[in-house]
Write a protein that holds these residues in place. Structure first.
Motif, PDB file in Angstrom:
ATOM      1  N   ARG A  60     101.077 -15.738 134.488  1.00  0.00           N
ATOM      2  CA  ARG A  60     101.523 -14.773 133.482  1.00  0.00           C
ATOM      3  C   ARG A  60     100.677 -13.503 133.421  1.00  0.00           C
ATOM      4  O   ARG A  60     100.969 -12.610 132.621  1.00  0.00           O
ATOM      5  CB  ARG A  60     101.483 -15.429 132.097  1.00  0.00           C
ATOM      6  CG  ARG A  60     102.500 -16.498 131.919  1.00  0.00           C
ATOM      7  CD  ARG A  60     103.392 -16.284 130.793  1.00  0.00           C
ATOM      8  NE  ARG A  60     103.096 -15.024 130.111  1.00  0.00           N
ATOM      9  CZ  ARG A  60     103.766 -14.606 129.069  1.00  0.00           C
ATOM     10  NH1 ARG A  60     104.725 -15.297 128.599  1.00  0.00           N
ATOM     11  NH2 ARG A  60     103.459 -13.472 128.485  1.00  0.00           N
ATOM     12  N   ILE A  61      99.629 -13.416 134.223  1.00  0.00           N
ATOM     13  CA  ILE A  61      98.703 -12.277 134.120  1.00  0.00           C
ATOM     14  C   ILE A  61      99.414 -10.950 134.339  1.00  0.00           C
ATOM     15  O   ILE A  61      99.305 -10.038 133.515  1.00  0.00           O
ATOM     16  CB  ILE A  61      97.537 -12.437 135.117  1.00  0.00           C
ATOM     17  CG1 ILE A  61      96.722 -13.648 134.750  1.00  0.00           C
ATOM     18  CG2 ILE A  61      96.673 -11.195 135.143  1.00  0.00           C
ATOM     19  CD1 ILE A  61      95.781 -14.089 135.832  1.00  0.00           C
ATOM     20  N   ASN A  62     100.121 -10.822 135.452  1.00  0.00           N
ATOM     21  CA  ASN A  62     100.783  -9.546 135.762  1.00  0.00           C
ATOM     22  C   ASN A  62     101.825  -9.190 134.715  1.00  0.00           C
ATOM     23  O   ASN A  62     101.949  -8.027 134.323  1.00  0.00           O
ATOM     24  CB  ASN A  62     101.407  -9.585 137.150  1.00  0.00           C
ATOM     25  CG  ASN A  62     100.360  -9.601 138.238  1.00  0.00           C
ATOM     26  OD1 ASN A  62      99.269  -9.085 138.054  1.00  0.00           O
ATOM     27  ND2 ASN A  62     100.684 -10.204 139.360  1.00  0.00           N
ATOM     28  N   ARG A  63     102.559 -10.171 134.240  1.00  0.00           N
ATOM     29  CA  ARG A  63     103.575  -9.909 133.217  1.00  0.00           C
ATOM     30  C   ARG A  63     102.925  -9.423 131.920  1.00  0.00           C
ATOM     31  O   ARG A  63     103.417  -8.486 131.287  1.00  0.00           O
ATOM     32  CB  ARG A  63     104.392 -11.165 132.966  1.00  0.00           C
ATOM     33  CG  ARG A  63     105.504 -10.947 131.996  1.00  0.00           C
ATOM     34  CD  ARG A  63     106.382 -12.151 131.895  1.00  0.00           C
ATOM     35  NE  ARG A  63     107.400 -11.935 130.887  1.00  0.00           N
ATOM     36  CZ  ARG A  63     108.133 -12.875 130.368  1.00  0.00           C
ATOM     37  NH1 ARG A  63     107.980 -14.110 130.783  1.00  0.00           N
ATOM     38  NH2 ARG A  63     109.018 -12.609 129.464  1.00  0.00           N
ATOM     39  N   MET A  64     101.825 -10.052 131.525  1.00  0.00           N
ATOM     40  CA  MET A  64     101.139  -9.643 130.297  1.00  0.00           C
ATOM     41  C   MET A  64     100.594  -8.228 130.429  1.00  0.00           C
ATOM     42  O   MET A  64     100.711  -7.424 129.502  1.00  0.00           O
ATOM     43  CB  MET A  64     100.017 -10.618 129.970  1.00  0.00           C
ATOM     44  CG  MET A  64      99.277 -10.298 128.692  1.00  0.00           C
ATOM     45  SD  MET A  64     100.299 -10.210 127.205  1.00  0.00           S
ATOM     46  CE  MET A  64     100.765 -11.898 127.005  1.00  0.00           C
ATOM     47  N   LYS A  65     100.015  -7.899 131.581  1.00  0.00           N
ATOM     48  CA  LYS A  65      99.505  -6.544 131.792  1.00  0.00           C
ATOM     49  C   LYS A  65     100.628  -5.518 131.713  1.00  0.00           C
ATOM     50  O   LYS A  65     100.453  -4.435 131.155  1.00  0.00           O
ATOM     51  CB  LYS A  65      98.789  -6.447 133.138  1.00  0.00           C
ATOM     52  CG  LYS A  65      97.438  -7.122 133.152  1.00  0.00           C
ATOM     53  CD  LYS A  65      96.771  -6.964 134.504  1.00  0.00           C
ATOM     54  CE  LYS A  65      95.414  -7.609 134.541  1.00  0.00           C
ATOM     55  NZ  LYS A  65      94.757  -7.463 135.845  1.00  0.00           N
ATOM     56  N   GLN A  66     101.796  -5.858 132.267  1.00  0.00           N
ATOM     57  CA  GLN A  66     102.944  -4.950 132.203  1.00  0.00           C
ATOM     58  C   GLN A  66     103.428  -4.765 130.771  1.00  0.00           C
ATOM     59  O   GLN A  66     103.783  -3.660 130.366  1.00  0.00           O
ATOM     60  CB  GLN A  66     104.090  -5.469 133.082  1.00  0.00           C
ATOM     61  CG  GLN A  66     103.847  -5.332 134.555  1.00  0.00           C
ATOM     62  CD  GLN A  66     103.771  -3.879 134.997  1.00  0.00           C
ATOM     63  OE1 GLN A  66     104.175  -2.958 134.288  1.00  0.00           O
ATOM     64  NE2 GLN A  66     103.236  -3.664 136.178  1.00  0.00           N
ATOM     65  N   GLU A  67     103.464  -5.854 129.992  1.00  0.00           N
ATOM     66  CA  GLU A  67     103.889  -5.756 128.594  1.00  0.00           C
ATOM     67  C   GLU A  67     102.950  -4.853 127.794  1.00  0.00           C
ATOM     68  O   GLU A  67     103.401  -4.038 126.985  1.00  0.00           O
ATOM     69  CB  GLU A  67     103.936  -7.149 127.954  1.00  0.00           C
ATOM     70  CG  GLU A  67     105.086  -8.001 128.424  1.00  0.00           C
ATOM     71  CD  GLU A  67     105.072  -9.383 127.795  1.00  0.00           C
ATOM     72  OE1 GLU A  67     104.420  -9.577 126.752  1.00  0.00           O
ATOM     73  OE2 GLU A  67     105.722 -10.274 128.354  1.00  0.00           O
ATOM     74  N   ILE A  68     101.649  -5.001 128.026  1.00  0.00           N
ATOM     75  CA  ILE A  68     100.662  -4.170 127.332  1.00  0.00           C
ATOM     76  C   ILE A  68     100.828  -2.704 127.726  1.00  0.00           C
ATOM     77  O   ILE A  68     100.840  -1.812 126.884  1.00  0.00           O
ATOM     78  CB  ILE A  68      99.231  -4.669 127.618  1.00  0.00           C
ATOM     79  CG1 ILE A  68      99.015  -6.028 126.956  1.00  0.00           C
ATOM     80  CG2 ILE A  68      98.193  -3.662 127.146  1.00  0.00           C
ATOM     81  CD1 ILE A  68      97.737  -6.720 127.378  1.00  0.00           C
ATOM     82  N   LYS A  69     100.995  -2.457 129.019  1.00  0.00           N
ATOM     83  CA  LYS A  69     101.161  -1.090 129.514  1.00  0.00           C
ATOM     84  C   LYS A  69     102.427  -0.462 128.924  1.00  0.00           C
ATOM     85  O   LYS A  69     102.412   0.686 128.472  1.00  0.00           O
ATOM     86  CB  LYS A  69     101.244  -1.097 131.043  1.00  0.00           C
ATOM     87  CG  LYS A  69     101.403   0.255 131.663  1.00  0.00           C
ATOM     88  CD  LYS A  69     101.471   0.148 133.165  1.00  0.00           C
ATOM     89  CE  LYS A  69     101.749   1.510 133.785  1.00  0.00           C
ATOM     90  NZ  LYS A  69     101.901   1.427 135.234  1.00  0.00           N
ATOM     91  N   HIS A  70     103.515  -1.216 128.897  1.00  0.00           N
ATOM     92  CA  HIS A  70     104.779  -0.717 128.350  1.00  0.00           C
ATOM     93  C   HIS A  70     104.629  -0.386 126.859  1.00  0.00           C
ATOM     94  O   HIS A  70     105.132   0.640 126.389  1.00  0.00           O
ATOM     95  CB  HIS A  70     105.882  -1.747 128.569  1.00  0.00           C
ATOM     96  CG  HIS A  70     107.214  -1.327 128.058  1.00  0.00           C
ATOM     97  ND1 HIS A  70     107.935  -0.300 128.622  1.00  0.00           N
ATOM     98  CD2 HIS A  70     107.959  -1.780 127.027  1.00  0.00           C
ATOM     99  CE1 HIS A  70     109.061  -0.146 127.952  1.00  0.00           C
ATOM    100  NE2 HIS A  70     109.095  -1.042 126.976  1.00  0.00           N
ATOM    101  N   ALA A  71     103.940  -1.242 126.116  1.00  0.00           N
ATOM    102  CA  ALA A  71     103.738  -0.999 124.682  1.00  0.00           C
ATOM    103  C   ALA A  71     102.909   0.263 124.454  1.00  0.00           C
ATOM    104  O   ALA A  71     103.207   1.053 123.551  1.00  0.00           O
ATOM    105  CB  ALA A  71     103.062  -2.200 124.034  1.00  0.00           C
ATOM    106  N   LYS A  72     101.878   0.476 125.273  1.00  0.00           N
ATOM    107  CA  LYS A  72     101.049   1.679 125.127  1.00  0.00           C
ATOM    108  C   LYS A  72     101.847   2.936 125.456  1.00  0.00           C
ATOM    109  O   LYS A  72     101.711   3.961 124.783  1.00  0.00           O
ATOM    110  CB  LYS A  72      99.815   1.576 126.019  1.00  0.00           C
ATOM    111  CG  LYS A  72      98.800   0.581 125.494  1.00  0.00           C
ATOM    112  CD  LYS A  72      97.592   0.498 126.383  1.00  0.00           C
ATOM    113  CE  LYS A  72      96.612  -0.533 125.827  1.00  0.00           C
ATOM    114  NZ  LYS A  72      95.416  -0.660 126.657  1.00  0.00           N
ATOM    115  N   GLU A  73     102.696   2.855 126.487  1.00  0.00           N
ATOM    116  CA  GLU A  73     103.529   4.010 126.836  1.00  0.00           C
ATOM    117  C   GLU A  73     104.518   4.309 125.713  1.00  0.00           C
ATOM    118  O   GLU A  73     104.758   5.465 125.371  1.00  0.00           O
ATOM    119  CB  GLU A  73     104.280   3.747 128.145  1.00  0.00           C
ATOM    120  CG  GLU A  73     103.393   3.755 129.359  1.00  0.00           C
ATOM    121  CD  GLU A  73     104.098   3.275 130.621  1.00  0.00           C
ATOM    122  OE1 GLU A  73     105.263   2.810 130.532  1.00  0.00           O
ATOM    123  OE2 GLU A  73     103.482   3.353 131.696  1.00  0.00           O
TER     124      GLU A  73
END
Length: 86
Positions: A60-73
């Motif tokens: 789940r690491i890559n998915r979690m990083k993407q979710e965080i990045k999307h939320a910040k954007e």
């Protein structure tokens, strides 16, 4: 206080950090030496005044990083549009 899309999932304001850990077993090598177990990935975030921590499985690491990045954007876009209105 600024509005944030992360209010429903405050962990999306966090970061993923990899670290080595001690397991806690009294007979394990990690207690007596500096050879720790790892690498394990954890999500750290603030919930009010408290610092929270949750284990993230490797799958789940890559998915979690993407979710965080999307939320910040999403937050950045929202803050720009709010500033232009007022």
């Amino acid at each position: 206080m600024a509005y944030s899309f992360r209010h429903t999932k405050p962990e999306l304001a966090g970061v993923v950090i990899k670290e080595k850990v001690r397991c806690g077993k009294s007979s394990c090598r990690c207690i007596k030496s500096k050879k720790l177990h790892g690498w394990y990935y954890y999500l750290y975030w603030r919930d009010g005044e408290r610092l929270r921590k949750r284990y993230i499985p490797k799958t789940r690491i890559n998915r979690m990083k993407q979710e965080i990045k999307h939320a910040k954007e999403k937050d950045a876009l929202f803050s720009v549009s709010i500033k232009s209105v007022f």
